[in-house]
Structures are given as C-alpha cells and as structure tokens.
Design a protein around this motif. Structure first.
Motif, mmCIF file in Angstrom:
data_model
loop_
_atom_site.group_PDB
_atom_site.id
_atom_site.type_symbol
_atom_site.label_atom_id
_atom_site.label_comp_id
_atom_site.label_asym_id
_atom_site.label_seq_id
_atom_site.Cartn_x
_atom_site.Cartn_y
_atom_site.Cartn_z
ATOM 1 N N GLY A 119 5.324 56.256 97.282
ATOM 2 C CA GLY A 119 5.183 55.727 95.928
ATOM 3 C C GLY A 119 6.492 55.566 95.178
ATOM 4 N N SER A 120 7.591 56.052 95.736
ATOM 5 C CA SER A 120 8.899 55.935 95.095
ATOM 6 C C SER A 120 9.351 54.486 95.069
ATOM 7 C CB SER A 120 9.957 56.756 95.834
ATOM 8 O OG SER A 120 9.609 58.109 95.858
ATOM 9 N N HIS A 140 21.380 57.740 82.097
ATOM 10 C CA HIS A 140 21.068 58.983 82.808
ATOM 11 C C HIS A 140 19.864 58.701 83.684
ATOM 12 C CE1 HIS A 140 23.799 61.464 80.510
ATOM 13 N NE2 HIS A 140 23.395 60.815 79.448
ATOM 14 N N ASN A 141 20.093 58.628 84.956
ATOM 15 C CA ASN A 141 18.990 58.380 85.864
ATOM 16 C C ASN A 141 18.928 59.479 86.911
ATOM 17 O OD1 ASN A 141 21.008 57.784 87.705
ATOM 18 N ND2 ASN A 141 20.835 55.601 87.420
ATOM 19 N N ARG A 142 17.961 59.357 87.784
ATOM 20 C CA ARG A 142 17.765 60.376 88.813
ATOM 21 C C ARG A 142 18.988 60.542 89.703
ATOM 22 N NH1 ARG A 142 12.827 60.482 93.138
ATOM 23 N NH2 ARG A 142 13.243 62.557 93.916
ATOM 24 N N ALA A 143 19.631 59.414 90.059
ATOM 25 C CA ALA A 143 20.817 59.482 90.919
ATOM 26 C C ALA A 143 21.936 60.253 90.233
ATOM 27 C CB ALA A 143 21.278 58.081 91.291
ATOM 28 N N THR A 144 22.105 60.024 88.931
ATOM 29 C CA THR A 144 23.140 60.738 88.177
ATOM 30 C C THR A 144 22.852 62.234 88.183
ATOM 31 O OG1 THR A 144 23.446 58.815 86.761
ATOM 32 C CG2 THR A 144 24.295 60.898 85.938
ATOM 33 N N LYS A 145 21.600 62.580 87.975
ATOM 34 C CA LYS A 145 21.217 63.997 87.954
ATOM 35 C C LYS A 145 21.448 64.644 89.309
ATOM 36 C CE LYS A 145 17.836 63.319 84.316
ATOM 37 N NZ LYS A 145 16.417 63.217 83.979
ATOM 38 N N LEU A 146 21.125 63.927 90.391
ATOM 39 C CA LEU A 146 21.357 64.469 91.727
ATOM 40 C C LEU A 146 22.842 64.685 91.968
ATOM 41 C CD1 LEU A 146 18.850 62.390 93.884
ATOM 42 C CD2 LEU A 146 18.671 64.806 93.273
ATOM 43 N N GLY A 147 23.663 63.737 91.520
ATOM 44 C CA GLY A 147 25.108 63.881 91.665
ATOM 45 C C GLY A 147 25.631 65.099 90.935
ATOM 46 N N ALA A 148 25.069 65.386 89.772
ATOM 47 C CA ALA A 148 25.488 66.550 88.988
ATOM 48 C C ALA A 148 25.125 67.851 89.702
ATOM 49 C CB ALA A 148 24.847 66.514 87.604
ATOM 50 N N LEU A 149 24.105 67.807 90.538
ATOM 51 C CA LEU A 149 23.702 68.989 91.285
ATOM 52 C C LEU A 149 24.474 69.147 92.592
ATOM 53 C CD1 LEU A 149 19.826 68.708 90.874
ATOM 54 C CD2 LEU A 149 21.362 70.307 89.716
ATOM 55 N N GLY A 150 25.386 68.216 92.860
ATOM 56 C CA GLY A 150 26.158 68.274 94.091
ATOM 57 C C GLY A 150 25.444 67.641 95.271
#
Length: 73
Positions: free
Chosen positions: A57-58, A6-16
């Motif tokens: 900083g990302s 579960h990473n940031r990209a996965t979370k963004l994908g879940a949000l559409g």
C-alpha cells in the motif's frame, strides 16, 4: 518565502537510516503497471518520474535516469 519540507525520507535520514530503498525492476514494473503512461508524473533533462504503489500500500516515486551517449559506440 522559504519552504521547508519534512517528509518520511527526511525523518529516516535524521535517524541515520538511508532515505531510500532499493527495489527490483520487477517490483517497480508491478507498482507502475509496467510504467504505464498514466503513472507518468513528469520529465526533466536527465530523468523521468513515475508514481506507483507497492503491494503493502506504500506510494512511491520512481526517478528513471536517461542514458545518452555523446560519442560513438
């Protein structure tokens, strides 16, 4: 054993939202110190991976696809 990431990209994908962003070559060169060998992570058959850090900083991972010609010009 199964591992679920579960990473940031996965979370963004879940949000559409797209799980990736696009950057100019100049920004990527700056983030990787012009693709310095110290930023090189690894290599596959079709790509090379580099790590970098943006001005904000990302941390980012850059995948560079290898372009090979199989047939003449």
């Amino acid at each position: 054993m199964k591992v679920r990431v579960h990473n940031r990209a996965t979370k963004l994908g879940a949000l559409g939202l797209p799980a990736y962003r696009t950057f100019s070559l100049e920004v990527l060169e700056e983030a990787t110190n012009n693709f310095d060998t110290l930023t090189f992570i690894g290599e596959g058959t079709y790509d090379q991976m580099y790590r970098g850090q943006l001005k904000d900083g990302s941390f980012i991972t850059i995948i560079c696809l290898k372009m090979k010609r199989k047939h003449g010009i």
